[in-house]
Design an enzyme around this catalytic site. Structure first.
Site, PDB file in Angstrom:
ATOM      1  N   ASP B   7      80.075 -83.036  38.928  1.00 16.62           N
ATOM      2  CA  ASP B   7      78.731 -83.470  39.301  1.00 16.62           C
ATOM      3  C   ASP B   7      77.849 -83.420  38.053  1.00 16.62           C
ATOM      4  OD1 ASP B   7      76.410 -84.028  40.567  1.00 16.62           O
ATOM      5  OD2 ASP B   7      76.654 -82.547  42.160  1.00 16.62           O
ATOM      6  N   ASP B 102      76.782 -90.290  39.935  1.00 12.94           N
ATOM      7  CA  ASP B 102      76.864 -89.052  39.148  1.00 12.94           C
ATOM      8  C   ASP B 102      77.846 -88.027  39.707  1.00 12.94           C
ATOM      9  OD1 ASP B 102      75.452 -88.428  41.377  1.00 12.94           O
ATOM     10  OD2 ASP B 102      73.669 -87.676  40.364  1.00 12.94           O
ATOM     11  N   GLU B 103      78.796 -88.474  40.491  1.00 10.82           N
ATOM     12  CA  GLU B 103      79.723 -87.550  41.121  1.00 10.82           C
ATOM     13  C   GLU B 103      81.115 -88.170  41.195  1.00 10.82           C
ATOM     14  OE1 GLU B 103      79.100 -85.030  45.058  1.00 10.82           O
ATOM     15  OE2 GLU B 103      77.590 -86.575  44.820  1.00 10.82           O
TER      16      GLU B 103
END
Lengths: 368, 393
Positions: B7, B102-103
């Site tokens: 993350d 973003d993960e």
């Protein structure tokens, strides 16, 4: 209005009427079927504003007249009535009485006056030309399965019909395969513009026409009219331009493969069991005197079948949607089929050996 | 089995701080323009100290952090960075799934000989991203994807936490119900009502009883997560996902011209993303938010894949008009593609190529050109007209 008729004779026609009436639309006069009794004949009309249907059956008329009733319920009531003669009567304005002759059953349906029923499109008698029913039905059989269901390409959502000299031509395509049939007419066909006929009406003809005698056809700007066996059917045409299909029909193909229809059909049915159901891709491996059908190897397994055929040409592999092969073969007459091609990634022609009246064009799939 | 959940920390804000070194160490708030009605998209950890959170109305963020540095969303830039970072992930394992911008979740099973222990691999990964992009990320390591996700949250930011095999249940107990991913406010309230307020308590209740109280699916989900078992949140079977873009208007809009223009622009953005991942989709979805905040989504599935931005726009506009009273005002419009699949389907030859087929080739060619010459800017002429300001898009 008052008439008597046998239950099953009427039930059959009302069932057809209900099929035409669009059940999706909200209840209106169009949900009703029109009944008109006059001089020993009952005329039945139904429409969804696109397809219109009219049929006549002999009945015993005591009081002539006309009315309309909610078709769905009328059909339901008829279905449950005992066999035998039934009396129908519009009592006072607005009530339709349904009463079996020898039973104490009494159904009253509300009616809407026939004045409120929309005028169905019509065309003058002299515009009709006649064509053998059997041939017309065969033309539908050979093409209708290729009609596209993709609403964004609405101009392919029907069968294209046109006149080519003394021939009547039907063509259907979904953009990936195309079916073509052309049949000569014994009597001259008047000139008419190419039209696109929605499949609903054509399917009805397939079911309703006896296949004997002739069908009368007339074409106007917006509709096509058909008369057969005491029945009248008309349908609104699909507006739009049918693709220029002649452009995609290969004038000549370099290689030909001849194989028995039942053998090929059986083989496709078997091999397709293991074909990936999303792409429906099947492989045809061609080599001298031999045709091998196979599926892609998947998690489930793999299928392969070898057939003996007449083929003289280079070894090649062609990938196809197997449905595009199966559907034409199912309706193909005769003992053998010709599969013709020039290059494995270009359009194939599938045609019966015994007839030159019809053929199917199929675009192959990517090999890997 | 070894899974990493990765993350990126305060991703949008961190990218801004990297691109503008003078912003480092300062409360950066990315989102709508202050004074408008939009929301916070992301904020730096410095801003979080002031109580700013993402999805908070921008006005509230200004109130809490008046000295904050408010920046507009530069989605294109974030996507570019995200793609490059994801490329690093893919060099660690072939089996990884992007979850969002973003993960990502990485299957690191059997990579020990390549990268050493899971902790060592995670450290290398973090270092690689830090050295290349200056960005920090948090990694959770566990036997399954679900616990790995929880572990990534556990030591944020710049965290690295491994839940050792067999330690799942104690780990879940330390987190408590509130921090278990997938339990929403409604479920949490229901659980409180029932007096089931700790994972341990729920473990004592038979599956059937939980299902009777909370429904079959939620019951099953809960039963699994309190035991540290992955309920299948990111199984590889989920090959499809959605792509979408939306815009909140600065003032409510009813003018069809503006709506059309906006939709065309959004359609292009969505299609570029689809082309970039060589995806295909047959389902278009339109999202509309009304002035009273009521939000509705309309969708339509076609028998064929959507080929070009133009086609997407036409379908979207048709769908919008069909479901939306003409002229009435809306607050937000969005368009998306659903059930996007990246697995290539064998190409079927066409007898009559669609007009959109050509546009697709043009769009793909433009994309290729831009990839080779990043400075090149090719845009549809109709999109060059002064665009209405669309914060938060």
């Amino acid at each position: 209005m008052k008439f008597t008729c046998e239950k099953n004779a009427l039930l059959k026609e009302i069932a057809i009427a209900q099929e035409i009436i669009s059940s999706k639309s909200t209840i209106s006069i169009l949900s009703n079927v029109l009944l008109e009794a006059n001089e020993g004949t009952l005329t039945i009309r139904a429409t969804d504003m696109k397809v219109a249907f009219e049929t006549k059956i002999p009945v015993e008329v005591s009081v002539p007249g006309s009315t309309t009733v909610f078709c769905d319920k009328f059909l339901g009531i008829l279905r449950t009535m005992p066999e035998g003669d039934i009396e129908f009567e519009e009592k006072e304005q607005g009530t339709f009485l349904i009463k079996p002759v020898f039973k104490k059953i009494d159904f009253r349906l509300k009616t809407i006056s026939s004045d409120k029923y929309p005028e169905l499109p019509s065309i003058a008698e002299n515009f009709y030309f006649s064509f053998p029913q059997k041939q017309f039905k065969e033309m539908i059989t050979q093409t209708i399965f290729s009609v596209s269901e993709d609403e964004t390409r609405y101009y392919m959502n029907g069968v294209c019909m046109e006149k080519n000299e003394d021939q009547l031509v039907m063509v259907a395509t979904d953009g990936r395969r195309l079916s073509y049939i052309s049949k000569p007419s014994s009597e001259p066909i008047p000139d008419f513009h190419q039209v696109i006929i929605p499949p609903k009406a054509l399917n009805l003809i397939q079911r309703l026409a006896s296949g004997e005698g002739s069908i009368s056809i007339a074409v106007s700007d917006k509709n096509v009219f058909l008369m057969f066996d005491n029945q009248k059917l008309s349908t609104a045409l699909i507006e739009g331009q049918f693709p220029n299909y002649q452009r995609v029909i290969p004038a000549e193909q370099k290689y030909k493969l001849k194989v028995g229809i039942p053998e090929l059909l059986e083989a496709i049915k078997r091999v397709s069991l293991l074909v990936e159901q999303k792409s429906k891709r099947i492989y045809l491996e061609l080599s001298e005197g031999r045709l091998v059908l196979s599926s892609e190897e998947s998690e489930l397994g793999v299928a392969k079948e070898e057939l003996i055929c007449d083929y003289e040409g280079p070894e090649n592999v062609i990938a196809l949607n197997y449905v595009y092969l199966l559907e034409p073969l199912r309706v193909m007459e005769g003992s053998s089929v010709l599969i013709e091609y020039t290059e494995p990634n270009r359009a194939l022609t599938i045609r019966p050996v015994e007839s030159t009246e019809y053929f199917h064009i199929v675009m192959p799939m990517q090999l890997d | 089995m070894t899974y990493f959940h990765v993350d990126l920390d305060a991703f949008f804000a961190s990218v801004e701080q990297q691109d503008h070194p003078d912003l480092r160490g300062k409360p950066v708030i990315v989102g709508a323009k202050p004074g408008t009605r939009g929301v916070v998209s992301a904020c730096s950890y410095e801003a979080r100290v002031y109580g700013v959170r993402s999805a908070m109305p921008i006005a509230e963020a200004v109130r809490r952090c008046p000295e904050g540095i408010f920046l507009p969303v530069r989605m294109k830039r974030y996507r570019e960075v995200s793609r490059q970072i994801m490329e690093i992930f893919s060099s660690f394992t072939p089996s990884w799934i992007p979850i969002s911008i973003d993960e990502a979740t990485l299957d690191m099973t059997g990579t020990d000989t390549l990268f050493g222990s899971p902790e060592a691999a995670a450290t290398t990964l973090k270092k690689r991203v830090k050295d290349t992009f200056g960005l920090t990320l948090s990694i959770g390591i566990a036997e399954n994807r679900y616990v790995a996700k929880l572990a990534s949250e556990y030591r944020k930011p710049d965290g690295l936490y491994r839940v050792l095999p067999g330690e799942e249940v104690p780990f879940i107990d330390t987190l408590g119900l509130k921090k278990l991913w997938g339990i929403g406010v409604k479920t949490l309230n229901r659980l409180t009502e029932l007096g089931w307020n700790t994972p341990a308590k729920i473990r004592d209740i038979p599956l059937r009883v939980i299902q009777v109280r909370l429904g079959k699916a939620t019951g099953e989900f809960l039963y699994r997560i309190v035991r540290g078992i992955d309920p299948g949140i990111y199984t590889t079977e989920v090959k499809s996902h959605s792509l979408s873009q939306e815009t909140t208007f600065p003032i409510d809009v009813g003018d069809p011209k503006i709506l059309k223009q906006t939709l065309l622009d959004l359609s292009h953005q969505v299609m570029v993303r689809l082309h970039q991942e060589s995806g295909r989709s047959r389902t278009v979805a339109i999202k509309v938010r009304y002035p009273n905040f009521k939000t509705r989504t309309f969708r339509r599935t076609l028998p064929h894949s959507i080929l070009s931005a133009e086609e997407l726009f036409h379908l979207g506009w048709e769908l919008f008009q069909h479901n939306h009273p003409l002229g009435s005002e809306i607050r937000l419009i969005g368009i998306g593609l659903e059930q996007v699949e990246t697995q290539e389907e064998p190409l079927q030859g066409e007898l009559f190529p669609r007009e959109y087929e050509k546009q697709r080739s043009v769009e793909k060619a433009i994309l290729e050109l831009q990839k080779k010459h990043p400075s090149l800017c090719l845009k549809k002429a109709s999109l060059l007209f002064p665009r209405i300001n669309s914060p938060g898009s």
